[in-house]
Enzyme design. Structure first.
Site, PDB file in Angstrom:
ATOM      1  N   THR A  83     -20.632  35.799  36.016  1.00 49.78           N
ATOM      2  CA  THR A  83     -20.886  34.771  37.016  1.00 49.78           C
ATOM      3  C   THR A  83     -22.390  34.582  37.120  1.00 49.78           C
ATOM      4  OG1 THR A  83     -20.966  34.391  39.413  1.00 49.78           O
ATOM      5  CG2 THR A  83     -20.541  36.617  38.700  1.00 49.78           C
ATOM      6  N   THR A  85     -23.987  33.143  39.890  1.00 51.33           N
ATOM      7  CA  THR A  85     -24.431  33.378  41.269  1.00 51.33           C
ATOM      8  C   THR A  85     -24.681  34.846  41.553  1.00 51.33           C
ATOM      9  OG1 THR A  85     -23.279  31.411  42.085  1.00 51.33           O
ATOM     10  CG2 THR A  85     -23.788  33.124  43.698  1.00 51.33           C
ATOM     11  N   CYS A 197     -23.016  27.575  36.424  1.00 52.21           N
ATOM     12  CA  CYS A 197     -21.902  28.229  37.099  1.00 52.21           C
ATOM     13  C   CYS A 197     -20.822  28.360  36.045  1.00 52.21           C
ATOM     14  CB  CYS A 197     -21.411  27.426  38.296  1.00 52.21           C
ATOM     15  SG  CYS A 197     -19.956  28.154  39.073  1.00 52.21           S
ATOM     16  N   GLU A 199     -17.793  28.261  35.997  1.00 49.46           N
ATOM     17  CA  GLU A 199     -16.629  27.375  36.081  1.00 49.46           C
ATOM     18  C   GLU A 199     -16.918  25.941  35.630  1.00 49.46           C
ATOM     19  OE1 GLU A 199     -15.627  30.822  38.273  1.00 49.46           O
ATOM     20  OE2 GLU A 199     -17.295  29.474  38.701  1.00 49.46           O
TER      21      GLU A 199
END
Length: 234
Positions: A83, A85, A197, A199
């Site tokens: 990830t 973040t 990100c 996703e």
């Protein structure tokens, strides 16, 4: 072949993309029935997402550190936090590890440097776009200027990530919104856009736009492949 450690689940949809990309890469490089040696721990994202939005990054770091140490103890030779973040707490995690942490921003910046990109736009969660842990690392360590969307567009990008993509929802109107934001960043001088990100690559792909896109999931996965095969390649 070295064992790749994956700390995933944030969200599981993007972690599945990591797993597939790494195994496809190993298969491509080695052929036959080869697949990647992977040690994976997948967290429950709900409590972590809550801590993120409460600003309790110390608790996030504690959770990731505990599981990262477990991955290392299982025999992994490196660690990837799956990830963008949560790389906000990468330094805290890394200081407790005896194996290298392959940082997603470093892997991305190295590819940007190789391609001669001097000014890049960054899409991601609001945490990634607003704070310095990601964009400052690229600017300070690699000399690449990083710009982000204006505040209203940041809200759109952030909300689609958490309310749709992290829940496996892919909507055409959200793709259109992202493409409009990408175009506006290009008009502001960005030579390329980081899909910062893990996703976002599920929603927007290179064939959707003429603006050069850098999918951090695929870049991070490729860095893991190179690490795993380093000794085998000489």
């Amino acid at each position: 072949m070295k064992t790749i450690g994956l700390l995933g689940g944030m969200s599981w949809e993007s972690t599945a993309h990591y797993y597939q990309a790494i195994n496809e890469g190993i298969k491509s490089r080695l052929g036959g029935l080869h697949s990647a040696k992977i040690s994976l721990f997948s967290v429950d994202f709900q409590p972590i997402e809550r801590l993120q939005h409460q600003g309790d990054w110390s608790a996030c770091a504690d959770i990731l550190t505990t599981h990262a140490k477990g991955i290392a103890a299982s025999g992994a030779d490196c660690l990837l936090i799956c990830t963008n973040t949560m790389h906000k707490v990468a330094p805290e995690v890394e200081e407790h590890l005896s194996i290298p942490l392959i940082h997603i921003a470093d892997a991305t910046a190295q590819v940007l440097q190789r391609d001669g990109i001097r000014k890049v736009a960054l899409l991601g969660t609001r945490f990634t776009m607003e704070e310095g842990f990601y964009k400052d690392r690229i600017q300070d360590n690699f000399g690449i200027e990083v710009i982000v969307p204006h505040s209203d567009d940041q809200t759109v990008v952030h909300d689609i990530i958490y309310q749709e993509l992290c829940q496996g929802e892919i909507k055409s109107q959200s793709k259109d919104a992202y493409l409009a934001i990408i175009h506006s960043l290009y008009e502001r001088g960005a030579e390329a856009v980081i899909l910062g990100c893990t996703e976002i690559g599920l929603l927007v792909q290179q064939e959707d736009t003429l603006v050069k896109l850098y999918d951090t999931t695929l870049i991070h996965a490729q860095a893991a492949i190179e690490f795993a095969l380093q000794s085998d390649d000489g």
